[in-house]
Design an enzyme around this catalytic site. Structure first.
Site, PDB file in Angstrom:
ATOM      1  N   TYR A 194      47.008-106.210 127.033  1.00  0.00           N
ATOM      2  CA  TYR A 194      45.739-106.594 126.866  1.00  0.00           C
ATOM      3  C   TYR A 194      45.431-107.412 125.547  1.00  0.00           C
ATOM      4  O   TYR A 194      45.958-107.343 124.460  1.00  0.00           O
ATOM      5  CB  TYR A 194      44.722-105.627 126.699  1.00  0.00           C
ATOM      6  CG  TYR A 194      43.311-106.277 126.186  1.00  0.00           C
ATOM      7  CD1 TYR A 194      42.996-106.077 124.828  1.00  0.00           C
ATOM      8  CD2 TYR A 194      42.476-106.976 127.239  1.00  0.00           C
ATOM      9  CE1 TYR A 194      41.770-106.550 124.575  1.00  0.00           C
ATOM     10  CE2 TYR A 194      41.179-107.505 126.914  1.00  0.00           C
ATOM     11  CZ  TYR A 194      40.810-107.336 125.359  1.00  0.00           C
ATOM     12  OH  TYR A 194      39.689-107.997 124.974  1.00  0.00           O
ATOM     13  N   HIS A 244      41.461-100.877 124.717  1.00  0.00           N
ATOM     14  CA  HIS A 244      40.890-101.400 126.230  1.00  0.00           C
ATOM     15  C   HIS A 244      41.239-100.127 127.204  1.00  0.00           C
ATOM     16  O   HIS A 244      41.622-100.563 127.990  1.00  0.00           O
ATOM     17  CB  HIS A 244      41.815-102.637 126.564  1.00  0.00           C
ATOM     18  CG  HIS A 244      41.062-103.468 127.292  1.00  0.00           C
ATOM     19  ND1 HIS A 244      40.957-103.651 128.549  1.00  0.00           N
ATOM     20  CD2 HIS A 244      39.750-104.229 126.935  1.00  0.00           C
ATOM     21  CE1 HIS A 244      39.926-104.560 128.915  1.00  0.00           C
ATOM     22  NE2 HIS A 244      39.391-105.045 127.970  1.00  0.00           N
TER      23      HIS A 244
HETATM   24  C1  GCO Z   1      36.443-107.812 124.439  1.00  0.00           C
HETATM   25  C2  GCO Z   1      36.554-107.077 125.949  1.00  0.00           C
HETATM   26  C3  GCO Z   1      36.936-108.163 126.741  1.00  0.00           C
HETATM   27  C4  GCO Z   1      36.779-107.726 128.263  1.00  0.00           C
HETATM   28  C5  GCO Z   1      36.203-108.843 129.159  1.00  0.00           C
HETATM   29  C6  GCO Z   1      36.204-108.057 130.557  1.00  0.00           C
HETATM   30  O1  GCO Z   1      36.530-106.613 123.526  1.00  0.00           O
HETATM   31  O2  GCO Z   1      36.112-108.804 124.302  1.00  0.00           O
HETATM   32  O3  GCO Z   1      37.442-106.129 125.939  1.00  0.00           O
HETATM   33  O4  GCO Z   1      37.957-108.865 126.308  1.00  0.00           O
HETATM   34  O5  GCO Z   1      38.213-107.338 128.563  1.00  0.00           O
HETATM   35  O6  GCO Z   1      35.010-109.064 128.466  1.00  0.00           O
HETATM   36  O7  GCO Z   1      35.521-109.152 131.283  1.00  0.00           O
HETATM   37 MG    MG Z   2      36.975-104.590 124.374  1.00  0.00          MG
END
Ligand code: GCO
Ligand code: MG
Length: 444
Positions: A194, A244
């Site tokens: 992520y 995440h």
């Molecule tokens: C963050 C979030 C985003 C989400 C995304 C989902 O901390 O900014 O985790 O990266 O994954 O907004 O659509």
């Molecule tokens: Mg986030």
């Protein structure tokens, strides 16, 4: 002497100038003609490839309208339908100057509530009504909420890279721009990590051909990332990280303890909303500052974490909670319990939504930090008046309302369904799937 006579006596005792002032104030409020909702529409635009549904409310007073962010990018088409089929007929003719009343009426009109689609639809209406109120009062929304407690919102940027040295370089770029806080995420060879910004072409053995993710591999690699950051970067740099919700609760608990020595600014989404009971164990066992909330849609989720002081930063995605109206209440609840704000601010929040974030940042004593995602050329073409980033601080626009005009002609150039380079997007904005090596699907 009865109560009425007593009150009459008290009023008579007021100096004449007070009575005149009261009458003038009453006349001023009465003088603001109460606008009625004449039309409700959705501007469905995706200038950067991410779907950004914007609700526009037009009133019966010439030139008085407002915009609200309703961004749930993975199910944006459903939000458009929820606004057009349910909220629009419900709202036409209602007063546009009774914001919380309208919010409560919309929230209860579906009977079943606290879901992401309807909350985003209601957020679009709510934020449009705040925009209208500001335009009417000729003030930016933050003034309607009591004015500034700080000049601007301190932000964190997103440093990323496939390899640890690339992440370190990315951090340095943010520091050169003046950022004092940076989120760090690193890629994992052959896996769908992520937030790392890259895709590695290494192939790893798995029982399926789709994107692969192994929590234990991510944990080991991320601990190495923090080691390198603390060794190579200035000690005053504030480090954030987003798990995440991709590890098991016990792995999250272990990781939260393992990262204590790196003194993170915050450790985000270590658990899923489904596992919020584990936050009690995490709180009892370690002092790593915890941030949680972007996945929350309901008071049942944020209230216990705030009132039991189980987290340090509440990170709600404002439109997922239903807009500015509920989130100012979340901020105040946080202030009472010593929890700070860190509103969700990714690329899939529209500039209207970012303006609402900055508004809350400016008017909340318990502001923590603001997530920042740069506005691309195309986004600025559609949204004129985006909040301004200077030296790691985000500034509100000083014009009335949100201070943003949506260029609907430009918006129409970027309809839902196409990516930044015009490629046709599949799944209508929805995400695909990420699986462990054995094929088990994971939260992503
Ligand atoms: C963050 C979030 C985003 C989400 C995304 C989902 O901390 O900014 O985790 O990266 O994954 O907004 O659509
Ligand atoms: Mg986030």
């Amino acid at each position: 002497m009865n109560r009425r006579q007593l009150l009459g006596l008290a009023a008579a005792a007021l100096p004449a100038r007070h009575v005149a002032a009261q009458e003038k104030a009453a006349k001023a409020v009465r003088g603001l003609p109460s606008p009625k909702i004449k039309d409700v529409s959705v501007i469905a635009t995706a200038p950067g490839g991410l779907r950004l549904p914007i609700v526009k409310i037009t009133t019966d007073q010439d030139g008085l309208y407002g915009y609200g962010c309703a961004t749930f990018t993975q199910r944006a088409d459903l939000v458009v339908e929820a606004v057009n089929r349910y909220l629009k007929p419900f709202l036409i003719g209602k007063p546009a100057d009774r914001i919380d009343d309208i919010w409560q009426a919309c929230y209860n009109s579906s009977y079943w509530r606290n879901g992401p689609v309807l909350n985003n639809a209601i957020s679009g209406v709510d934020q449009a009504l705040w925009d209208i109120k500001g335009r009417q009062a000729n003030m930016p929304v933050y003034q309607l909420l009591g004015g500034k407690l700080r000049e601007a919102a301190d932000c964190y940027g997103h440093a990323s890279g496939n390899e640890i040295p690339q992440v370190i370089d990315s951090v340095r770029k943010y520091m050169d721009q003046g950022f004092r806080h940076v989120r760090v995420q690193v890629g994992i060879p052959g896996m769908a990590a992520y937030g790392s910004g890259g895709r590695t072409d290494t192939k790893i053995q798995a029982l399926h051909t789709g994107p692969v993710y192994e929590p234990a591999v991510y944990i080991r690699r991320t601990l190495k990332l923090f080691e390198a950051c603390r060794k190579e970067l200035p000690e005053e740099l504030e480090l954030c990280h987003d798990v995440h919700e991709r590890v098991s609760p016990i792995q999250a608990l272990q990781m939260a303890k393992d990262v204590e020595k790196f003194k993170l600014f915050f450790f985000e989404d270590p658990l899923s909303p489904e596992d919020i009971a584990w936050f009690r164990l995490m709180r009892q066992q370690c002092t790593t500052p915890i941030a949680m909330g972007e996945l929350f849609n309901s008071p049942h989720e944020w209230s216990p974490l705030i009132t039991e002081k189980l987290i340090d930063y509440i990170r709600v995605h404002v439109s997922q909670a239903g807009g500015l109206t509920p989130c100012r209440k979340i901020a105040i609840l946080g202030e009472i319990h010593g929890v700070k704000t860190a509103w969700h601010g990714p690329g899939d929040v529209s500039p209207i939504g970012h303006a609402a974030n900055v508004t809350l940042d400016l008017v909340s004593y318990n502001f923590g930090i603001q997530e920042y995602s740069p506005f691309s050329e195309r986004v600025r073409e559609v949204f004129d008046g985006c909040p301004e980033m200077k030296n790691g601080y985000l500034y509100a626009n000083e014009k009335p309302g949100w201070g943003i005009e949506v260029n609907e002609k430009a918006a129409a150039k970027y309809p839902f369904g196409f990516g930044e380079t015009g490629e046709k997007k599949t799944l209508n904005g929805g995400w695909g799937e990420v699986r462990r090596k054995d094929g088990t699907v994971i939260k992503q």
